[in-house]
Scaffold this motif. Structure first.
Motif, PDB file in Angstrom:
ATOM      1  N   HIS A 122       0.910  -1.160   0.046  1.00  0.00           N
ATOM      2  CA  HIS A 122      -0.065   0.136   0.104  1.00  0.00           C
ATOM      3  C   HIS A 122       0.772   1.206   0.190  1.00  0.00           C
ATOM      4  O   HIS A 122       1.925   1.438   0.617  1.00  0.00           O
ATOM      5  CB  HIS A 122      -1.028   0.066   1.253  1.00  0.00           C
ATOM      6  CG  HIS A 122      -1.868  -1.186   1.448  1.00  0.00           C
ATOM      7  ND1 HIS A 122      -3.276  -0.958   0.993  1.00  0.00           N
ATOM      8  CD2 HIS A 122      -1.587  -2.300   1.956  1.00  0.00           C
ATOM      9  CE1 HIS A 122      -3.615  -2.249   1.297  1.00  0.00           C
ATOM     10  NE2 HIS A 122      -2.847  -3.031   2.096  1.00  0.00           N
ATOM     11  N   ARG A 123       0.624   2.242  -0.575  1.00  0.00           N
ATOM     12  CA  ARG A 123       1.109   3.540  -0.721  1.00  0.00           C
ATOM     13  C   ARG A 123       0.126   4.388  -0.813  1.00  0.00           C
ATOM     14  O   ARG A 123      -0.693   4.662  -1.801  1.00  0.00           O
ATOM     15  CB  ARG A 123       2.330   3.738  -1.594  1.00  0.00           C
ATOM     16  CG  ARG A 123       3.111   5.174  -1.570  1.00  0.00           C
ATOM     17  CD  ARG A 123       3.998   5.609  -2.639  1.00  0.00           C
ATOM     18  NE  ARG A 123       4.943   4.856  -2.954  1.00  0.00           N
ATOM     19  CZ  ARG A 123       5.817   4.566  -3.996  1.00  0.00           C
ATOM     20  NH1 ARG A 123       5.645   5.432  -4.913  1.00  0.00           N
ATOM     21  NH2 ARG A 123       6.796   3.794  -3.769  1.00  0.00           N
ATOM     22  N   LEU A 124       0.469   5.756  -0.107  1.00  0.00           N
ATOM     23  CA  LEU A 124      -0.412   6.825  -0.210  1.00  0.00           C
ATOM     24  C   LEU A 124       0.587   8.115  -0.326  1.00  0.00           C
ATOM     25  O   LEU A 124       1.501   8.228   0.353  1.00  0.00           O
ATOM     26  CB  LEU A 124      -1.375   7.157   1.170  1.00  0.00           C
ATOM     27  CG  LEU A 124      -2.129   8.418   1.218  1.00  0.00           C
ATOM     28  CD1 LEU A 124      -3.271   8.213   0.211  1.00  0.00           C
ATOM     29  CD2 LEU A 124      -2.514   8.332   2.985  1.00  0.00           C
ATOM     30  N   GLU A 125       0.183   8.975  -1.247  1.00  0.00           N
ATOM     31  CA  GLU A 125       0.867  10.307  -1.311  1.00  0.00           C
ATOM     32  C   GLU A 125       0.013  11.264  -1.590  1.00  0.00           C
ATOM     33  O   GLU A 125      -1.015  11.271  -2.139  1.00  0.00           O
ATOM     34  CB  GLU A 125       1.551  10.286  -2.851  1.00  0.00           C
ATOM     35  CG  GLU A 125       3.076   9.243  -2.769  1.00  0.00           C
ATOM     36  CD  GLU A 125       3.827   9.549  -3.784  1.00  0.00           C
ATOM     37  OE1 GLU A 125       3.514  10.203  -4.654  1.00  0.00           O
ATOM     38  OE2 GLU A 125       4.715   8.546  -3.954  1.00  0.00           O
ATOM     39  N   ALA A 126       0.218  12.445  -0.955  1.00  0.00           N
ATOM     40  CA  ALA A 126      -0.632  13.615  -0.791  1.00  0.00           C
ATOM     41  C   ALA A 126       0.074  15.081  -0.846  1.00  0.00           C
ATOM     42  O   ALA A 126       1.309  14.790  -0.404  1.00  0.00           O
ATOM     43  CB  ALA A 126      -1.504  13.614   0.242  1.00  0.00           C
ATOM     44  N   PHE A 134       3.865  14.525   0.618  1.00  0.00           N
ATOM     45  CA  PHE A 134       3.989  13.438   1.825  1.00  0.00           C
ATOM     46  C   PHE A 134       3.727  12.077   1.152  1.00  0.00           C
ATOM     47  O   PHE A 134       2.653  11.964   0.402  1.00  0.00           O
ATOM     48  CB  PHE A 134       3.010  14.000   2.898  1.00  0.00           C
ATOM     49  CG  PHE A 134       3.005  12.761   3.837  1.00  0.00           C
ATOM     50  CD1 PHE A 134       4.080  12.756   4.992  1.00  0.00           C
ATOM     51  CD2 PHE A 134       1.816  11.829   4.248  1.00  0.00           C
ATOM     52  CE1 PHE A 134       3.720  11.613   5.976  1.00  0.00           C
ATOM     53  CE2 PHE A 134       2.197  10.688   5.055  1.00  0.00           C
ATOM     54  CZ  PHE A 134       2.938  10.639   5.918  1.00  0.00           C
ATOM     55  N   GLY A 135       4.202  10.995   1.731  1.00  0.00           N
ATOM     56  CA  GLY A 135       4.020   9.626   1.169  1.00  0.00           C
ATOM     57  C   GLY A 135       4.149   8.945   2.601  1.00  0.00           C
ATOM     58  O   GLY A 135       5.085   9.037   3.582  1.00  0.00           O
ATOM     59  N   TYR A 136       3.558   7.753   2.364  1.00  0.00           N
ATOM     60  CA  TYR A 136       3.461   6.573   3.526  1.00  0.00           C
ATOM     61  C   TYR A 136       3.260   5.509   2.703  1.00  0.00           C
ATOM     62  O   TYR A 136       2.124   5.574   1.908  1.00  0.00           O
ATOM     63  CB  TYR A 136       2.448   6.805   4.494  1.00  0.00           C
ATOM     64  CG  TYR A 136       2.327   5.675   5.540  1.00  0.00           C
ATOM     65  CD1 TYR A 136       3.276   5.684   6.482  1.00  0.00           C
ATOM     66  CD2 TYR A 136       1.606   4.613   5.421  1.00  0.00           C
ATOM     67  CE1 TYR A 136       3.438   4.676   7.344  1.00  0.00           C
ATOM     68  CE2 TYR A 136       1.476   3.646   6.350  1.00  0.00           C
ATOM     69  CZ  TYR A 136       2.262   3.666   7.450  1.00  0.00           C
ATOM     70  OH  TYR A 136       2.207   2.715   8.246  1.00  0.00           O
TER      71      TYR A 136
END
Length: 383
Positions: free
Chosen positions: A232-236, A247-249
């Motif tokens: 899973h990856r989230l970027e905003a 920002f990324g997680y």
């Protein structure tokens, strides 16, 4: 040759010229000087296992491509692309002095696109994170460098034997779905056929400089050893008015240390965990310990932040990445994480040419591992 023959020759060439009229040649040439003291460097490690410093002239992922389309009417187009990796430092990326780059090493496909329903392609295709994300990693660097966020983006890749659908944009929202077939279906150690097909989903929202993107990928066969299972990856962030914030997680699960932050450091950590297993289980062999580790589920988590601001032709960037301690079958591996810092500066000589420099450093929480450092200075040109 008389005028009649000339006219016939021109007429004969015209259909071929018309057929080639929709072909676009494009690419980027990127490379520079690097000084790397990293575990991934071709300079290797010294007698105590510490990375050695080396001056290098490295390619920064140069490429050349050919693409085109044909209008089929009623808003429908046939689309195609063949894109190729090239190494301007004269190597194939392994620093062995030879080049084996071939056609279609990067995104290469044939497909259809519609004005109202999006596009569908088949061939060798990027996962969603590779071509639609990476906002936290805007820099240029080689595989041997820590002057960019290569560990954070280590799963950004391409899938062979793939089909991908990309939706149109609905008021800032869009999505993509990729399927990669496992055509070989090889047998595992027990003789059972595996099925390592890949599924990838990407979601995106963009509006007035703000963006949010999500990537999920799954490698189907849960019996795979020393490999990645799901991700899973989230970027905003925000990219407008000269300001760049991303920002990324991400969270990655796999088996053994195949999906660890750094494959070379992963081997060192694997050996340390195996030694601990053998110390706590007298009679356990090295092979048995490694087999147990390869079957154990590894989970890694990382957070990244990049900030930049454009002053005329100059854009400085600062990035920070935190790799949290990994866990193996739910048990935390103490001091297995890392902290990374990158300082970079981009200077635009023109709309197509840039000078780029960066300095990056990685500090591993395990005190037995050396700090990694990279410096780079080079040029980027697009055509």
């Amino acid at each position: 040759m008389n005028k009649t023959h000339i006219a016939l020759a021109i007429a004969a060439l015209m259909p071929a010229a018309a057929a080639m009229a929709d072909v676009t040649i494009y690419g980027e040439i990127r490379g520079g000087y690097e000084n790397n003291k990293t575990y991934n460097s071709s300079a290797g490690v010294d007698g105590s296992g510490k990375p050695q410093s080396a001056s290098q002239i490295n390619d920064w992922t140069s490429r050349i491509g050919f693409k085109g389309n044909e209008d089929l009417g009623n808003g429908l187009k046939a689309i195609w692309q063949v894109e190729n990796r090239v190494h301007i430092d004269g190597t194939n990326g392994n620093k062995n002095g030879s080049s084996n780059d071939t056609f279609a090493t990067r995104d290469s496909f044939i497909g259809l696109a519609g004005d109202s329903w999006g596009k569908i392609r088949l061939g060798r295709l990027s996962n969603y994170a590779n071509d639609m994300m990476e906002q936290v990693d805007p820099g240029y660097y080689s595989d041997e460098s820590v002057g960019g966020l290569g560990m954070f983006t280590r799963l950004d890749d391409r899938q062979n034997n793939a089909v991908r659908y990309d939706s149109p944009n609905w008021y800032g929202f869009s999505f993509a779905l990729l399927y990669g077939a496992d055509e070989s279906r090889t047998a595992d150690a027990s003789g059972a056929r595996t099925n390592n097909q890949t599924w990838n989903l990407g979601l995106s929202y963009e509006n007035s400089g703000f963006f949010g993107k999500y990537n999920y990928e799954n490698w189907n066969d849960a019996s795979k050893l020393a490999s990645t299972k799901d991700w899973h990856r989230l970027e905003a962030g925000y990219n407008a008015n000269n300001l760049y914030v991303a920002f990324g997680y991400q969270q990655i699960q796999g088996y053994g240390f195949g999906s660890f932050y750094n494959k070379n450091v992963g081997t060192l950590v694997n050996n340390a965990v195996a030694t601990n297993l053998m110390n706590n289980n007298p009679g356990l062999t090295q092979a048995q310990a490694n087999a147990a580790i390869n079957a154990a589920k590894l989970k890694t988590k990382e957070a990244a932040l990049t900030v930049g601001y454009t002053f005329g032709a100059f854009t400085p960037y600062f990035s920070y990445v935190k790799g949290y301690d990994a866990s193996l079958d739910g048990n935390t591996i103490d001091k297995s994480g890392y902290d990374q810092y990158v300082l970079a500066l981009d200077y635009a000589l023109s709309k197509r040419t840039e000078v780029y420099t960066s300095y990056g450093s990685v500090k591993w929480k395990d005190g037995s591992l050396a700090r990694e450092n990279s410096f780079g200075l080079g040029l980027v040109h697009r055509f």
